[in-house]
Write a protein that holds these residues in place. Structure first.
Motif, short mmCIF file in Angstrom:
data_model
loop_
_atom_site.label_atom_id
_atom_site.label_comp_id
_atom_site.label_asym_id
_atom_site.label_seq_id
_atom_site.Cartn_x
_atom_site.Cartn_y
_atom_site.Cartn_z
N GLU A 104 -2.84 -4.60 4.31
CA GLU A 104 -2.87 -5.58 5.43
C GLU A 104 -4.00 -6.33 5.77
O GLU A 104 -4.24 -7.31 6.39
CB GLU A 104 -2.06 -5.09 6.71
CG GLU A 104 -0.52 -4.69 6.25
CD GLU A 104 0.32 -5.88 6.52
OE1 GLU A 104 -0.32 -6.94 6.84
OE2 GLU A 104 1.47 -6.12 5.92
N TRP A 105 -5.11 -5.28 6.00
CA TRP A 105 -6.35 -5.71 6.19
C TRP A 105 -7.06 -6.75 5.40
O TRP A 105 -7.58 -7.76 5.68
CB TRP A 105 -7.42 -4.39 6.28
CG TRP A 105 -6.88 -3.44 7.47
CD1 TRP A 105 -6.00 -2.66 7.39
CD2 TRP A 105 -7.53 -3.26 8.65
NE1 TRP A 105 -5.63 -1.88 8.45
CE2 TRP A 105 -6.70 -2.45 9.36
CE3 TRP A 105 -8.59 -3.89 9.14
CZ2 TRP A 105 -7.30 -1.67 10.62
CZ3 TRP A 105 -8.95 -3.29 10.44
CH2 TRP A 105 -8.33 -2.33 11.05
N PHE A 161 -0.65 -7.07 -3.23
CA PHE A 161 -1.89 -7.39 -3.77
C PHE A 161 -1.82 -9.13 -4.14
O PHE A 161 -3.04 -9.85 -3.67
CB PHE A 161 -2.22 -7.06 -5.21
CG PHE A 161 -3.43 -7.40 -5.90
CD1 PHE A 161 -4.79 -7.15 -5.16
CD2 PHE A 161 -3.50 -8.26 -6.92
CE1 PHE A 161 -5.93 -7.76 -5.76
CE2 PHE A 161 -4.53 -8.70 -7.65
CZ PHE A 161 -6.00 -8.48 -7.14
N ARG A 162 -0.88 -9.78 -4.24
CA ARG A 162 -0.83 -11.18 -4.53
C ARG A 162 -0.94 -12.09 -3.13
O ARG A 162 -1.18 -13.20 -2.97
CB ARG A 162 0.68 -11.58 -4.94
CG ARG A 162 1.64 -11.50 -4.06
CD ARG A 162 2.89 -11.60 -5.22
NE ARG A 162 4.25 -11.42 -4.23
CZ ARG A 162 4.78 -12.45 -3.84
NH1 ARG A 162 4.64 -13.69 -3.99
NH2 ARG A 162 6.18 -12.02 -3.17
N ILE A 222 -10.74 0.02 -1.61
CA ILE A 222 -9.33 -0.47 -1.52
C ILE A 222 -8.85 -0.28 -3.10
O ILE A 222 -9.59 -0.63 -3.73
CB ILE A 222 -9.39 -2.14 -1.03
CG1 ILE A 222 -10.11 -2.27 0.22
CG2 ILE A 222 -7.93 -2.52 -1.39
CD1 ILE A 222 -9.91 -3.73 0.40
N ARG A 223 -7.59 0.49 -3.09
CA ARG A 223 -7.08 0.84 -4.15
C ARG A 223 -5.77 0.61 -4.45
O ARG A 223 -4.86 1.37 -4.35
CB ARG A 223 -7.42 2.15 -4.86
CG ARG A 223 -7.13 2.80 -6.16
CD ARG A 223 -7.52 4.07 -6.40
NE ARG A 223 -7.06 4.40 -7.85
CZ ARG A 223 -7.70 4.12 -8.92
NH1 ARG A 223 -8.75 3.50 -8.80
NH2 ARG A 223 -7.28 4.59 -10.13
N CYS A 224 -5.31 -0.79 -4.12
CA CYS A 224 -3.89 -1.17 -4.13
C CYS A 224 -3.40 -1.50 -5.45
O CYS A 224 -3.64 -2.46 -6.01
CB CYS A 224 -3.62 -2.33 -3.07
SG CYS A 224 -2.26 -2.88 -3.00
N GLY A 225 -2.26 -0.58 -5.87
CA GLY A 225 -1.56 -0.83 -7.13
C GLY A 225 -0.24 -1.49 -7.09
O GLY A 225 0.43 -1.74 -8.01
N SER A 254 -1.90 -1.62 10.61
CA SER A 254 -2.51 -2.95 10.11
C SER A 254 -3.61 -3.42 11.27
O SER A 254 -3.86 -2.55 12.33
CB SER A 254 -1.54 -4.22 10.26
OG SER A 254 -1.11 -4.48 11.55
N PRO A 255 -4.34 -4.35 11.06
CA PRO A 255 -5.55 -4.76 12.03
C PRO A 255 -5.01 -5.30 13.34
O PRO A 255 -5.74 -5.66 14.11
CB PRO A 255 -6.09 -5.83 11.04
CG PRO A 255 -5.30 -6.40 10.00
CD PRO A 255 -4.31 -5.12 9.73
#
Length: 296
Positions: free
Chosen positions: A124-125, A167-168, A159-162, A236-237
């Motif tokens: 989200e950030w 991610f898009r 950041i390690r988003c899979g 989230s921020p």
């Protein structure tokens, strides 16, 4: 074929509709007033299952509804059988069978992996990183740390988003900061059971197989997705205090520990739902194997 007496299936039909209306009716009322809800609207906009369909009960396959069940004949796939009305297995088209195969393969691969609990909701950030305030998705909400403070959090943590569908939505400057490069083609290889979005998506996979899954299973996946979405946005921020959502301050060590504990609990709760979906997909794709999944 299991036969459900009319009193039983009508009770289940009422209970399911009442349970889902706790969410569908407030959403419909907000929409009628032109109000947006940055947390809960996601369950009805990003996920495309219509509220009326979410409220609608169905028994799944291999169940005969006894008694006055003729109104089910107005729905695609249902037919009259000895003793009542049932969903026809033959209504599973080749396209729906391909969906069931995709869901089975994806969820089986996900379930086989160990959960990773160190992402801390940074997706989200990354979606607002270096964006001017007017371009932020929920521009009506203030950022807790402001634009500069939000950017510093993204720059200070790994950041390690899979999850591809998170991610898009990363901003262009945030994408190179992600350790992974998820795509639709690598979805089966990267999704893991600790991911909040993968666990929310159990609802998506359930409704994509409607009406072949029992409504209660779809409802269970939806109810879990609601809770996960709340954590997703609390971490989230955005400042959601006026809406009654206290922040999970992942910019601090204490907040990251709080997030990981909640993530682990959702991982535990999602596992049996994933297994129920896997069992249902196997049952749909291989009915000749006998042993159908228990109707729940």
């Amino acid at each position: 074929m299991r036969v459900l007496p009319e009193a039983e299936w009508r009770a289940r039909e009422r209970a399911h509709a009442e349970r889902m209306r706790a969410w569908t009716r407030p959403h419909q009322e907000r929409r009628a007033r032109g109000e947006k809800h940055p947390v809960l609207d996601f369950l009805f906009t990003y996920y495309s299952h219509r509220p009326a369909h979410l409220e609608r009960w169905q028994p799944g396959i291999d169940v005969v509804l006894a008694g006055a069940a003729r109104h089910f004949l107005d729905r695609p796939g249902f037919r009259e059988v000895d003793g009542g009305v049932a969903l026809d297995r033959g209504a599973l088209t080749p396209a729906r069978a391909r969906t069931a195969r995709f869901v089975l393969d994806l969820l089986t691969a996900t379930a086989a992996r160990s959960p990773r609990l160190s992402c801390f909701g940074l997706h989200e950030w990354a979606m607002v990183y270096r964006l001017p305030p007017e371009r932020v998705r929920h521009a009506q909400l203030p950022l807790r740390l402001g634009t500069a403070g939000t950017d510093r959090v993204v720059e200070s943590l790994d950041i390690r988003c899979g999850h591809y569908d998170a991610f898009r939505f990363f901003t262009a400057p945030a994408r190179p900061r992600n350790a992974l490069r998820p795509s639709r083609e690598t979805q089966r290889d990267l999704e893991q059971p600790g991911c909040l979005h993968a666990n929310m998506d159990l609802y998506k996979w359930a409704y994509k197989l409607d009406p072949f899954l029992p409504a209660e299973l779809v409802g269970d996946c939806f109810a879990l997705a609601v809770e996960i979405r709340e954590l997703d946005m609390r971490a989230s921020p955005y400042d959601l205090g006026e809406l009654g959502y206290p922040p999970v301050r992942i910019e601090t060590a204490e907040g990251r520990a709080e997030y990981a504990r909640a993530q682990a609990e959702f991982t535990r709760r999602a596992a049996p739902l994933r297994e129920r979906l896997i069992a249902r997909c196997r049952d749909l794709l291989a009915p000749e194997d006998g042993d159908h999944a228990e109707n729940n």
